[in-house]
Design a protein around this motif. Structure first.
Motif, PDB file in Angstrom:
ATOM      1  N   LEU A 157     -68.442 -98.631 -25.525  1.00  0.00           N
ATOM      2  CA  LEU A 157     -67.762 -97.186 -25.334  1.00  0.00           C
ATOM      3  C   LEU A 157     -66.240 -97.265 -25.120  1.00  0.00           C
ATOM      4  CD1 LEU A 157     -67.927 -94.432 -23.645  1.00  0.00           C
ATOM      5  CD2 LEU A 157     -67.929 -95.632 -21.507  1.00  0.00           C
ATOM      6  N   LEU A 158     -65.981 -96.448 -25.999  1.00  0.00           N
ATOM      7  CA  LEU A 158     -64.313 -96.333 -26.259  1.00  0.00           C
ATOM      8  C   LEU A 158     -63.861 -94.990 -25.611  1.00  0.00           C
ATOM      9  CD1 LEU A 158     -64.506 -97.233 -30.153  1.00  0.00           C
ATOM     10  CD2 LEU A 158     -63.277 -98.492 -28.191  1.00  0.00           C
ATOM     11  N   VAL A 159     -62.960 -95.085 -24.601  1.00  0.00           N
ATOM     12  CA  VAL A 159     -62.506 -93.839 -23.887  1.00  0.00           C
ATOM     13  C   VAL A 159     -60.993 -93.932 -24.379  1.00  0.00           C
ATOM     14  CG1 VAL A 159     -61.676 -92.833 -21.710  1.00  0.00           C
ATOM     15  CG2 VAL A 159     -64.005 -94.573 -21.648  1.00  0.00           C
ATOM     16  N   ASP A 160     -60.650 -92.927 -25.056  1.00  0.00           N
ATOM     17  CA  ASP A 160     -59.363 -92.807 -25.850  1.00  0.00           C
ATOM     18  C   ASP A 160     -58.231 -92.480 -24.850  1.00  0.00           C
ATOM     19  OD1 ASP A 160     -57.798 -92.672 -28.566  1.00  0.00           O
ATOM     20  OD2 ASP A 160     -57.303 -90.531 -27.405  1.00  0.00           O
ATOM     21  N   GLU A 161     -58.289 -91.534 -23.947  1.00  0.00           N
ATOM     22  CA  GLU A 161     -57.144 -91.100 -23.045  1.00  0.00           C
ATOM     23  C   GLU A 161     -57.981 -90.834 -21.749  1.00  0.00           C
ATOM     24  OE1 GLU A 161     -54.425 -91.334 -21.544  1.00  0.00           O
ATOM     25  OE2 GLU A 161     -53.530 -91.154 -23.436  1.00  0.00           O
ATOM     26  N   VAL A 162     -57.821 -91.967 -20.807  1.00  0.00           N
ATOM     27  CA  VAL A 162     -58.120 -91.900 -19.551  1.00  0.00           C
ATOM     28  C   VAL A 162     -57.485 -91.169 -18.634  1.00  0.00           C
ATOM     29  CG1 VAL A 162     -56.821 -93.652 -18.504  1.00  0.00           C
ATOM     30  CG2 VAL A 162     -59.298 -93.311 -17.882  1.00  0.00           C
ATOM     31  N   ALA A 163     -56.191 -90.665 -18.734  1.00  0.00           N
ATOM     32  CA  ALA A 163     -55.848 -89.535 -17.842  1.00  0.00           C
ATOM     33  C   ALA A 163     -56.109 -88.203 -18.055  1.00  0.00           C
ATOM     34  CB  ALA A 163     -54.192 -89.672 -18.521  1.00  0.00           C
ATOM     35  N   GLU A 164     -56.901 -87.748 -19.218  1.00  0.00           N
ATOM     36  CA  GLU A 164     -57.533 -86.546 -19.489  1.00  0.00           C
ATOM     37  C   GLU A 164     -58.733 -86.523 -18.611  1.00  0.00           C
ATOM     38  OE1 GLU A 164     -56.223 -83.906 -20.987  1.00  0.00           O
ATOM     39  OE2 GLU A 164     -54.490 -85.172 -21.499  1.00  0.00           O
ATOM     40  N   LEU A 165     -59.506 -87.461 -18.143  1.00  0.00           N
ATOM     41  CA  LEU A 165     -60.659 -87.467 -17.132  1.00  0.00           C
ATOM     42  C   LEU A 165     -60.170 -87.945 -15.696  1.00  0.00           C
ATOM     43  CD1 LEU A 165     -62.891 -90.178 -19.397  1.00  0.00           C
ATOM     44  CD2 LEU A 165     -63.000 -87.486 -19.452  1.00  0.00           C
ATOM     45  N   ALA A 166     -58.950 -88.444 -15.706  1.00  0.00           N
ATOM     46  CA  ALA A 166     -58.820 -88.875 -14.155  1.00  0.00           C
ATOM     47  C   ALA A 166     -57.869 -87.612 -13.511  1.00  0.00           C
ATOM     48  CB  ALA A 166     -58.101 -90.158 -14.103  1.00  0.00           C
ATOM     49  N   LEU A 167     -57.385 -87.013 -14.447  1.00  0.00           N
ATOM     50  CA  LEU A 167     -56.462 -85.931 -13.731  1.00  0.00           C
ATOM     51  C   LEU A 167     -57.118 -84.536 -13.783  1.00  0.00           C
ATOM     52  CD1 LEU A 167     -52.859 -86.788 -15.413  1.00  0.00           C
ATOM     53  CD2 LEU A 167     -53.640 -87.031 -12.929  1.00  0.00           C
ATOM     54  N   ALA A 168     -57.315 -83.870 -12.845  1.00  0.00           N
ATOM     55  CA  ALA A 168     -57.855 -82.727 -12.952  1.00  0.00           C
ATOM     56  C   ALA A 168     -57.437 -81.639 -11.802  1.00  0.00           C
ATOM     57  CB  ALA A 168     -59.521 -82.890 -12.678  1.00  0.00           C
ATOM     58  N   ALA A 169     -57.558 -80.288 -12.005  1.00  0.00           N
ATOM     59  CA  ALA A 169     -57.288 -79.153 -11.085  1.00  0.00           C
ATOM     60  C   ALA A 169     -58.279 -79.310  -9.781  1.00  0.00           C
ATOM     61  CB  ALA A 169     -57.245 -78.008 -11.879  1.00  0.00           C
ATOM     62  N   LYS A 170     -57.783 -78.648  -8.729  1.00  0.00           N
ATOM     63  CA  LYS A 170     -58.369 -78.800  -7.739  1.00  0.00           C
ATOM     64  C   LYS A 170     -60.088 -78.407  -7.947  1.00  0.00           C
ATOM     65  CE  LYS A 170     -58.069 -77.752  -2.755  1.00  0.00           C
ATOM     66  NZ  LYS A 170     -57.972 -79.132  -2.314  1.00  0.00           N
ATOM     67  N   ALA A 171     -60.102 -77.301  -8.582  1.00  0.00           N
ATOM     68  CA  ALA A 171     -61.495 -76.765  -8.755  1.00  0.00           C
ATOM     69  C   ALA A 171     -62.356 -77.892  -9.534  1.00  0.00           C
ATOM     70  CB  ALA A 171     -61.424 -75.633  -9.665  1.00  0.00           C
ATOM     71  N   ASP A 172     -61.788 -78.818 -10.340  1.00  0.00           N
ATOM     72  CA  ASP A 172     -62.460 -79.718 -11.111  1.00  0.00           C
ATOM     73  C   ASP A 172     -62.772 -81.117 -10.312  1.00  0.00           C
ATOM     74  OD1 ASP A 172     -63.083 -77.608 -13.057  1.00  0.00           O
ATOM     75  OD2 ASP A 172     -60.856 -78.244 -13.961  1.00  0.00           O
ATOM     76  N   GLU A 173     -62.146 -81.241  -9.165  1.00  0.00           N
ATOM     77  CA  GLU A 173     -62.077 -82.489  -8.485  1.00  0.00           C
ATOM     78  C   GLU A 173     -63.459 -83.213  -8.479  1.00  0.00           C
ATOM     79  OE1 GLU A 173     -60.059 -82.583  -4.650  1.00  0.00           O
ATOM     80  OE2 GLU A 173     -57.939 -82.333  -5.754  1.00  0.00           O
ATOM     81  N   LYS A 174     -64.556 -82.448  -8.153  1.00  0.00           N
ATOM     82  CA  LYS A 174     -65.810 -82.972  -8.089  1.00  0.00           C
ATOM     83  C   LYS A 174     -66.272 -83.671  -9.258  1.00  0.00           C
ATOM     84  CE  LYS A 174     -70.450 -81.654  -6.596  1.00  0.00           C
ATOM     85  NZ  LYS A 174     -71.547 -80.652  -6.111  1.00  0.00           N
ATOM     86  N   ARG A 175     -66.167 -82.865 -10.463  1.00  0.00           N
ATOM     87  CA  ARG A 175     -66.305 -83.458 -11.686  1.00  0.00           C
ATOM     88  C   ARG A 175     -65.633 -84.793 -12.110  1.00  0.00           C
ATOM     89  NH1 ARG A 175     -64.563 -79.840 -16.426  1.00  0.00           N
ATOM     90  NH2 ARG A 175     -62.471 -81.094 -15.735  1.00  0.00           N
ATOM     91  N   ARG A 176     -64.244 -84.787 -11.615  1.00  0.00           N
ATOM     92  CA  ARG A 176     -63.508 -85.668 -11.894  1.00  0.00           C
ATOM     93  C   ARG A 176     -64.036 -87.025 -11.137  1.00  0.00           C
ATOM     94  NH1 ARG A 176     -60.532 -89.505  -8.777  1.00  0.00           N
ATOM     95  NH2 ARG A 176     -59.140 -90.326  -9.887  1.00  0.00           N
ATOM     96  N   ASP A 177     -64.285 -86.746  -9.780  1.00  0.00           N
ATOM     97  CA  ASP A 177     -64.806 -88.035  -9.088  1.00  0.00           C
ATOM     98  C   ASP A 177     -65.974 -88.704  -9.619  1.00  0.00           C
ATOM     99  OD1 ASP A 177     -62.596 -87.593  -7.546  1.00  0.00           O
ATOM    100  OD2 ASP A 177     -63.566 -86.514  -5.752  1.00  0.00           O
TER     101      ASP A 177
END
Length: 443
Positions: free
Chosen positions: A285-305
């Protein structure tokens, strides 16, 4: 005859100068190695004594000298066991004298480099009482040329050249999960292309998450079993990988059959002990830019977690199921949010390209190899692809990846597209190749 001799000498000297400038490897093999060997053998004893790598004569020799009224014997020099010329330098094996320590040679590496006129010197202890000195005759990282023959095997691929001239391998069987960080234009993407190109000819499933709209991984789509280019698809892809992992554990549990009459060699807790017909294909599994997955707006925090939790579970449990995680990013620390440091603790391998600040290097090496932090900060801007590679043992090495263009990586993936395995759990994320035919057409 005199003029012919002078002309021949001028031609030889000019050839040597030209080779040293344009083809340092050829210069080393034709001229440099012979000069270096003669210089080493001529200076060896005096250099060892000047560097404090000798020991006083034994009491028996001193007693014999007194009894025979002869000259007092000098200090004992460590003996050369083997001297080997390689395509990048010299390999010298030394038998230590009683009372010497391998650390003394490691501490004197800079002085040995200067005294023997070599580009670099590194030492390691081969066994008790034997030290190996690897000396490079020229700057092998200036123009990286990988050797024609490498020791490849399943999930063990050559990705870079080390500062001492040896090949740096990415071995997923030994180091299942890894972190790769680096600033923009540092060579991080080239390292990833090289990794994909090296894995493409093997019986391995490649799975990618590229939330930069797929610009890095989608050109290589013919060799990927699954790809995601947005956080929603990334979450679904990770959850599907977890389902696959749990199903593989069920297979391993059924095949263990632990009883008194089962041979020890047939009892296994991972996929590599399963029979060939039952062994699932390993997944990288190659994750190219982890910050795009770990940083999220407040509305997307559930998905991010949920995404971070899934990555942590794969890093904790995926190895035995043949799932290996390679995470890439520009920074990787607690500032990316909850769960990131837990994920980092599971990533044994660490590779840091040029970084913009010391804090970024600390995120990679601060917990395993503090000495590597300074080396990562000092990487030059004009040498993209140069990186510091380390693991949890605390050892580290300076490496440089050979430049691999996107077209070269695309052609390699297209060539081995027939090896792309179909994974039922990931069928929904199989890349749609017909959407971008111009990216997958061979040159």
């Amino acid at each position: 005859m005199e003029w012919l001799t002078i002309a021949a000498a001028v031609v030889i000297l000019g050839t040597a100068v030209l080779l040293r400038w344009r083809r340092p490897a050829w210069y080393w093999l034709t001229f440099g190695a012979l000069v270096a060997v003669v210089r080493l053998l001529a200076r060896y004893g005096s250099v060892m004594e000047a560097c404090g790598l000798t020991v006083p004569p034994s009491r028996l020799r001193l007693l014999l000298a007194r009894a025979t009224r002869s000259e007092v014997p000098g200090s004992r020099v460590p003996r050369i066991r083997r001297l080997k010329v390689t395509r990048t330098g010299l390999v010298l094996r030394i038998k230590l004298q009683p009372g010497q320590d391998a650390f003394d040679f490691a501490a004197s590496s800079d002085r040995l480099r200067h005294s023997f006129g070599m580009q670099g010197v590194s030492s390691r202890e081969v066994k008790a009482g034997v030290v190996e000195l690897r000396m490079t005759g020229y700057d092998v990282l200036k123009r990286v040329h990988m050797p024609a023959k490498t020791e490849e095997s399943t999930l063990r691929v050559p990705v870079a050249l080390r500062e001492d001239g040896s090949v740096h391998y990415r071995d997923y069987r030994q180091v299942p999960h890894a972190l790769n960080i680096g600033a923009t234009q540092s060579g991080k993407s080239v390292y990833q292309r090289r990794l994909v190109s090296a894995l493409a000819p093997q019986r391995v499933a490649l799975v990618g998450i590229d939330c930069k709209n797929g610009v890095e991984l989608y050109p290589l789509a013919r060799r990927f079993s699954a790809l995601a280019d947005n956080p929603d698809d990334a979450l679904g892809l990770l959850e599907s990988l977890i389902d696959r992992m749990e199903a593989i554990y069920d297979v391993i549990r059924r095949e263990q059959r632990i009883s008194a009459d089962v041979p020890d060699g047939e009892i296994t807790s991972d996929i590599w002990g399963l029979p060939e017909h039952l062994r699932p294909v390993p997944v990288v599994l190659l994750v190219d830019e982890v910050a795009e997955l770990a940083l999220a707006a407040k509305a997307d925090e559930k998905r991010r977690d949920a995404i971070v939790t899934a990555l942590v579970r794969l890093a904790q449990l995926g190895r035995a199921a043949g799932i290996y995680v390679e995470v890439c990013g520009q920074r990787f620390g607690a500032d990316l949010g909850k769960g990131i440091t837990l994920l980092r603790s599971q990533l044994t391998g660490r590779t840091a390209h040029r970084v913009n600040d010391e804090a970024s290097a600390n995120m990679a090496f601060g917990d395993i190899a503090p000495d590597a932090v300074l080396a990562a900060v000092q990487i030059q801007t004009e040498r993209p692809g140069t990186a510091v590679a380390a693991d949890s043992t605390g050892g580290w090495a300076l490496t440089r990846t050979p430049f691999t263009t996107l077209r070269q990586a695309v052609n390699t993936c297209n060539k081995h597209a027939d090896l792309t395995p179909e994974i039922p759990e990931l069928a929904a994320y199989r890349p749609a190749l017909e959407t971008a035919p111009e990216l997958v057409t061979a040159a």
